[in-house]
Design an enzyme around this catalytic site. Sequence first.
Site, short mmCIF file in Angstrom:
data_model
loop_
_atom_site.label_atom_id
_atom_site.label_comp_id
_atom_site.label_asym_id
_atom_site.label_seq_id
_atom_site.Cartn_x
_atom_site.Cartn_y
_atom_site.Cartn_z
N GLU A 25 72.55 -9.09 8.81
CA GLU A 25 73.87 -8.52 7.47
C GLU A 25 72.88 -7.56 6.77
O GLU A 25 71.74 -7.43 6.95
CB GLU A 25 73.67 -9.87 6.75
CG GLU A 25 74.73 -9.57 5.81
CD GLU A 25 75.27 -11.06 4.88
OE1 GLU A 25 74.48 -12.16 5.09
OE2 GLU A 25 76.04 -11.00 4.08
N ASN A 172 84.70 -14.09 6.80
CA ASN A 172 83.52 -14.86 6.80
C ASN A 172 83.50 -15.94 5.43
O ASN A 172 83.97 -15.45 4.38
CB ASN A 172 82.25 -14.05 6.72
CG ASN A 172 80.89 -14.93 6.28
OD1 ASN A 172 80.42 -15.71 7.07
ND2 ASN A 172 80.61 -14.86 5.35
N GLU A 173 83.21 -17.07 5.75
CA GLU A 173 83.26 -18.10 4.58
C GLU A 173 84.39 -17.64 3.73
O GLU A 173 84.22 -17.75 2.51
CB GLU A 173 81.83 -17.97 3.88
CG GLU A 173 80.77 -18.42 4.95
CD GLU A 173 79.39 -18.81 4.07
OE1 GLU A 173 79.30 -18.53 3.03
OE2 GLU A 173 78.56 -19.37 4.79
N TYR A 239 73.14 -24.75 6.78
CA TYR A 239 71.78 -24.47 6.58
C TYR A 239 70.84 -25.61 6.37
O TYR A 239 71.56 -26.50 5.83
CB TYR A 239 71.58 -23.51 5.45
CG TYR A 239 71.99 -21.90 5.87
CD1 TYR A 239 71.09 -21.11 6.58
CD2 TYR A 239 73.43 -21.50 5.57
CE1 TYR A 239 71.79 -19.95 6.73
CE2 TYR A 239 73.77 -20.26 5.80
CZ TYR A 239 72.87 -19.36 6.71
OH TYR A 239 73.31 -18.22 6.72
N GLU A 296 76.12 -19.34 11.57
CA GLU A 296 75.17 -19.03 10.56
C GLU A 296 74.37 -20.57 10.80
O GLU A 296 74.91 -21.65 10.37
CB GLU A 296 75.64 -18.90 9.13
CG GLU A 296 76.02 -17.34 9.15
CD GLU A 296 76.44 -16.89 7.71
OE1 GLU A 296 75.70 -17.37 6.86
OE2 GLU A 296 77.09 -16.22 7.75
N GLN A 345 68.43 -15.04 9.53
CA GLN A 345 68.79 -13.78 10.18
C GLN A 345 67.92 -13.15 10.93
O GLN A 345 66.64 -13.42 10.80
CB GLN A 345 69.46 -13.03 9.24
CG GLN A 345 70.52 -13.56 8.25
CD GLN A 345 71.48 -12.42 7.58
OE1 GLN A 345 71.01 -11.46 7.47
NE2 GLN A 345 72.01 -12.99 6.81
O1 AHR Z 1 72.92 -15.87 5.60
C1 AHR Z 1 73.25 -15.38 4.25
C2 AHR Z 1 74.51 -15.92 3.50
O2 AHR Z 1 74.83 -17.37 3.85
C3 AHR Z 1 75.61 -15.11 4.40
O3 AHR Z 1 75.97 -13.98 3.68
C4 AHR Z 1 76.84 -16.06 3.93
O4 AHR Z 1 77.82 -16.29 4.91
C5 AHR Z 1 76.15 -17.59 4.01
O5 AHR Z 1 76.56 -18.03 2.70
#
Ligand code: AHR
Length: 483
Positions: A25, A172-173, A239, A296, A345
């Site tokens: 990103e 995205n999101e 995450y 992600e 990332q």
């Molecule tokens: O990867 C960091 C961020 O996490 C991304 O930009 C977003 O899609 C997510 O919340």
Amino acid sequence: MQSIFINPARSRGTISKNIFGHFSEHLGRCIYQGLFVGKDSPIPNVNGMRADVVQALKKIGVPVLRWPGGCFADEYHWEDGIGPQEGRKRMVNTHWGGVVEDNSFGTHEFLELCNQLGCEPYINANVGSGTIREMAEWVEYLNSAGDSTVVKKRWANGRKDPWGVKFWGVGNESWGCGGNMRPEYYADEFRRYQTYCRNYGDNKLYRIACGPNVDDYNWTEVLMKNAGRFMDALTLHYYTLCGDTWDHKGSATGFTTADYYKTLVRAARMEELVTRHSQIMDRYDPEHRVGLIVDEWGAWYDVEPGTNPGFLYQQNTMRDAMVAAITLNVFMAHCDRVVMANLAQTVNVLQSVILTEGDKMVLTPTYHVFDLYRAHQGGRQLDCFVQSDEVGEGDWHMPQVIASASEKNGVTTLTVANLSDREEAAFAVHGLNLAGARGRILHGAFDAYNDFASAPLSVQPFTGIEGSTLRLPACSVVEITVG
Ligand code: AHR
């Protein structure tokens, strides 16, 4: 004795190579300084791409790269990033660190990077603040061979042939930074936007809808019900945090063994998430036409002290190697539904495989796990059952050993991780003759890491094969190949 049972007669199918994909990103030093330094940089580069980083990424066989975001995707206007460099629009990256984005890395540069890596591009387009026309023309610019004004612009910018980009993310999101939409509203938006994303020539777009955050099962339900037939895949974001809130995610280094197990148990939650979202998808799509893409994932800690909080720069330890092994195992076990995944990332951001500082580069433990798992790409998944003791501390317990197996071109690959921070594991392997087997290992203390001063962690030959038994040191990831 603890055992691993491999049953080559049972398989969930082919493991998509794209499960081992990555995400880059416009955030912190991922693109700028990490992947791209520009043609005039003193750092060795090929057409602006860092030569050392590209070479390292090629070694782990990056199959697919997602870009330009993330949250940045829904603020990104692709026309700002094409044409002569000096004319490109400067903007403030309001989401990530408030720094100036000069758009010197745009569409042509991304596709040049993918070309150098030999990987598939996955472009995530803007729904939140973009228009349908803007998205439709980006697809035309990328993929059309026709004699149109948009295509002529591409020619003028030095690219005659269409690139044939296939993987196309529509927002995205969208439940959060991508527009704070409700699932019913986004489902309709997805249907509308994707209508105008045309297939050009033989290139058939693979339409990817924004999926749920973590355990938002209602989002999956609504999307599959209202837009399932228009999509090729649905995404999932998850995450792994060590701390209990987003303000206190825990430190990437200097953590306790209790923190170690807590993080691993949380990473293992991916199994529950993939299973439950898949069950919903199964009701609307029993044929498994629609893929699940975890675009992600990874560990997210507090930023390294003294760094820009908006840059999400964090160190990477053996704990993260274990997070990667646990997560990749889940994806492989669900290869009949999970068709792609993208670690967040690639360089210098979150759970990176590479860290850079000026002209220096470090390979993280996570990088080495991707190296050890590379042979699974495109293999036939083999049923693998592990009978293991538990390890852990306090409330956080899990099996000591996890394993995955696959077969490709007559070679069977078994990857095994011993998650214990202190105890060796001896395992009898059934269903795979280890005579003549070769092995490679990554191991180290649970909190060990590589940095610019010293990089003690790397892949080494594995010497723990004793007949049909594997002797795995504490905190280790091992690749065994037979055939
Ligand atoms: O990867 C960091 C961020 O996490 C991304 O930009 C977003 O899609 C997510 O919340």
